[in-house]
Design an enzyme around this catalytic site. Sequence first.
Site, PDB file in Angstrom:
ATOM      1  N   ALA A  66     -88.932 -41.081 -52.805  1.00  0.00           N
ATOM      2  CA  ALA A  66     -88.236 -41.683 -53.750  1.00  0.00           C
ATOM      3  C   ALA A  66     -86.970 -40.838 -52.864  1.00  0.00           C
ATOM      4  O   ALA A  66     -87.064 -40.042 -51.585  1.00  0.00           O
ATOM      5  CB  ALA A  66     -88.026 -41.371 -54.318  1.00  0.00           C
ATOM      6  N   GLY A 109     -92.667 -39.435 -55.434  1.00  0.00           N
ATOM      7  CA  GLY A 109     -93.344 -41.107 -55.245  1.00  0.00           C
ATOM      8  C   GLY A 109     -93.817 -41.289 -54.827  1.00  0.00           C
ATOM      9  O   GLY A 109     -95.099 -41.853 -54.785  1.00  0.00           O
ATOM     10  N   GLU A 112     -96.849 -40.039 -56.632  1.00  0.00           N
ATOM     11  CA  GLU A 112     -96.826 -41.418 -57.540  1.00  0.00           C
ATOM     12  C   GLU A 112     -98.141 -42.597 -57.164  1.00  0.00           C
ATOM     13  O   GLU A 112     -98.108 -43.309 -57.767  1.00  0.00           O
ATOM     14  CB  GLU A 112     -95.630 -41.431 -58.060  1.00  0.00           C
ATOM     15  N   GLU A 132     -90.056 -32.869 -57.794  1.00  0.00           N
ATOM     16  CA  GLU A 132     -88.921 -33.694 -58.342  1.00  0.00           C
ATOM     17  C   GLU A 132     -87.899 -32.474 -59.232  1.00  0.00           C
ATOM     18  O   GLU A 132     -86.755 -32.418 -58.853  1.00  0.00           O
ATOM     19  CB  GLU A 132     -89.161 -34.881 -59.125  1.00  0.00           C
TER      20      GLU A 132
HETATM   21  C1  HXC Z   1     -84.344 -39.062 -48.043  1.00  0.00           C
HETATM   22  C2  HXC Z   1     -85.369 -37.879 -46.781  1.00  0.00           C
HETATM   23  C3  HXC Z   1     -86.909 -37.221 -47.706  1.00  0.00           C
HETATM   24  C4  HXC Z   1     -86.681 -38.103 -49.268  1.00  0.00           C
HETATM   25  C5  HXC Z   1     -87.418 -36.680 -46.246  1.00  0.00           C
HETATM   26  N1  HXC Z   1     -86.671 -36.846 -46.139  1.00  0.00           N
HETATM   27  N2  HXC Z   1     -87.659 -36.583 -47.501  1.00  0.00           N
HETATM   28  N3  HXC Z   1     -85.139 -38.710 -47.214  1.00  0.00           N
HETATM   29  N4  HXC Z   1     -85.957 -38.599 -49.663  1.00  0.00           N
HETATM   30  N5  HXC Z   1     -88.053 -37.921 -50.301  1.00  0.00           N
HETATM   31  C6  HXC Z   1     -85.941 -37.199 -44.250  1.00  0.00           C
HETATM   32  C7  HXC Z   1     -84.984 -36.081 -44.222  1.00  0.00           C
HETATM   33  O1  HXC Z   1     -83.794 -35.527 -44.543  1.00  0.00           O
HETATM   34  C8  HXC Z   1     -84.907 -35.165 -42.934  1.00  0.00           C
HETATM   35  O2  HXC Z   1     -83.981 -36.522 -41.897  1.00  0.00           O
HETATM   36  C9  HXC Z   1     -86.397 -35.907 -42.122  1.00  0.00           C
HETATM   37  O3  HXC Z   1     -86.889 -36.550 -43.640  1.00  0.00           O
HETATM   38  C10 HXC Z   1     -87.015 -35.212 -41.726  1.00  0.00           C
HETATM   39  O4  HXC Z   1     -87.140 -34.244 -43.322  1.00  0.00           O
HETATM   40  P1  HXC Z   1     -87.434 -32.098 -42.644  1.00  0.00           P
HETATM   41  O5  HXC Z   1     -86.748 -32.385 -44.056  1.00  0.00           O
HETATM   42  O6  HXC Z   1     -85.927 -32.734 -41.779  1.00  0.00           O
HETATM   43  O7  HXC Z   1     -88.696 -32.178 -42.627  1.00  0.00           O
HETATM   44  P2  HXC Z   1     -88.985 -30.866 -42.638  1.00  0.00           P
HETATM   45  O8  HXC Z   1     -88.447 -29.508 -43.041  1.00  0.00           O
HETATM   46  O9  HXC Z   1     -90.510 -31.120 -42.402  1.00  0.00           O
HETATM   47  O10 HXC Z   1     -89.812 -31.053 -44.492  1.00  0.00           O
HETATM   48  C11 HXC Z   1     -90.337 -31.868 -44.986  1.00  0.00           C
HETATM   49  C12 HXC Z   1     -90.060 -31.541 -46.477  1.00  0.00           C
HETATM   50  C13 HXC Z   1     -88.905 -32.082 -46.737  1.00  0.00           C
HETATM   51  C14 HXC Z   1     -90.884 -30.419 -47.366  1.00  0.00           C
HETATM   52  C15 HXC Z   1     -91.379 -33.212 -46.790  1.00  0.00           C
HETATM   53  O11 HXC Z   1     -89.165 -32.924 -46.448  1.00  0.00           O
HETATM   54  C16 HXC Z   1     -88.585 -32.918 -48.429  1.00  0.00           C
HETATM   55  O12 HXC Z   1     -88.583 -31.548 -49.053  1.00  0.00           O
HETATM   56  N6  HXC Z   1     -88.311 -33.997 -48.312  1.00  0.00           N
HETATM   57  C17 HXC Z   1     -88.366 -33.932 -49.869  1.00  0.00           C
HETATM   58  C18 HXC Z   1     -89.245 -34.282 -50.849  1.00  0.00           C
HETATM   59  C19 HXC Z   1     -89.281 -33.853 -52.112  1.00  0.00           C
HETATM   60  O13 HXC Z   1     -88.315 -33.488 -52.920  1.00  0.00           O
HETATM   61  N7  HXC Z   1     -89.660 -35.672 -52.855  1.00  0.00           N
HETATM   62  C20 HXC Z   1     -89.331 -36.069 -54.418  1.00  0.00           C
HETATM   63  C21 HXC Z   1     -87.941 -36.544 -54.404  1.00  0.00           C
HETATM   64  S1  HXC Z   1     -88.030 -37.269 -56.140  1.00  0.00           S
HETATM   65  P3  HXC Z   1     -82.785 -36.171 -41.451  1.00  0.00           P
HETATM   66  O14 HXC Z   1     -81.794 -36.630 -41.129  1.00  0.00           O
HETATM   67  O15 HXC Z   1     -82.167 -34.568 -41.938  1.00  0.00           O
HETATM   68  O16 HXC Z   1     -83.436 -35.304 -40.351  1.00  0.00           O
HETATM   69  C22 HXC Z   1     -88.898 -38.802 -56.411  1.00  0.00           C
HETATM   70  C23 HXC Z   1     -88.275 -39.003 -57.438  1.00  0.00           C
HETATM   71  C24 HXC Z   1     -89.639 -40.059 -57.680  1.00  0.00           C
HETATM   72  O17 HXC Z   1     -89.626 -38.876 -55.640  1.00  0.00           O
HETATM   73  C25 HXC Z   1     -89.389 -41.396 -58.518  1.00  0.00           C
HETATM   74  C26 HXC Z   1     -90.311 -42.588 -58.320  1.00  0.00           C
HETATM   75  C27 HXC Z   1     -89.936 -43.023 -56.778  1.00  0.00           C
END
Ligand code: HXC
Length: 258
Positions: A66, A109, A112, A132
């Site tokens: 998400a 997400g 999911e 998460e």
């Molecule tokens: C918003 C995101 C994002 C996310 C990545 N980005 N994941 N933006 N929401 N979930 C953005 C980053 O901010 C960044 O933008 C760009 O994508 C590239 O990501 P990087 O982090 O620079 O890449 P990298 O170093 O290769 O790391 C990749 C990664 C990391 C390991 C996937 O991005 C990460 O940990 N992302 C979050 C993963 C996460 O926690 N997902 C769960 C979300 S909560 P900028 O502009 O900064 O360059 C969820 C709740 C579920 O899903 C509920 C149901 C829907």
Amino acid sequence: MSDYKNLILSREGFVATVALNRPKVLNALNLELMTELVDCLEALDQNAGVRAIVLTGNERAFAAGADIKEMADATAVEMLYRDQFARWDRIRKIKTPIIAAVSGFALGGGCELMMHCDIIIASETARIGQPEILIGVMPGAGGTQRLTRAVGKGLAMEMVLTGRQITGEEAMKAGLVNKVVPVEFYLEEAQRLARTIAEQPPVAVRLAKEAVLKSFDTTIEMGLEYERKNFYLLFASEDMREGMAAFIEKRKPEWKGK
Ligand code: HXC
């Protein structure tokens, strides 16, 4: 086909491919993308010319979850009113088989969403997880339920409580993913499988998908009853007459989807 801001839609024969398209943010699933995705899947589901759907992202990410930036300032009451996961329930109701073609990150997400699909083809580079917990929350679109049913309690607990990502290979061994292929083939492989499904009689495919999904939310007794009714219902289809006649006459069946 219609224009979407966050999706790329393409069609080849009976197979539609929907690619999530927010590459700069690793296909983070914001409200706009999810609204488009659900609308798109429902439109495809109503289209008799589409018999299987492939859902994919790009090589680097299926979806990294998400959109964290969209959620970061929200209050509990705002989240309640936003009710963003209600949309996801509509994906569950799509009758056309959906095959996920997953490469790179399928996190939170994203994982999911992948698990909402019926069959999952992963690339060797797939990284699958429910991270998460690392940002102070927990899965909210079915992760605790679907992951547990797919991989069992132990691995699901480990992934949900530590945020550990697993590879496509590990996911396949755990029963979450159907097949793992080199990254250059994951989309092709998913589309090949979609074509094979699209070659089957469409009414039987829909009713069979429905019956398999029913097993997740019913007792064995009710599930068997449901299966039997769907089985009998197929005797009202022209394709059933054609399929059995073709077998007896030793020829290839021609499906009408009726
Ligand atoms: C918003 C995101 C994002 C996310 C990545 N980005 N994941 N933006 N929401 N979930 C953005 C980053 O901010 C960044 O933008 C760009 O994508 C590239 O990501 P990087 O982090 O620079 O890449 P990298 O170093 O290769 O790391 C990749 C990664 C990391 C390991 C996937 O991005 C990460 O940990 N992302 C979050 C993963 C996460 O926690 N997902 C769960 C979300 S909560 P900028 O502009 O900064 O360059 C969820 C709740 C579920 O899903 C509920 C149901 C829907």
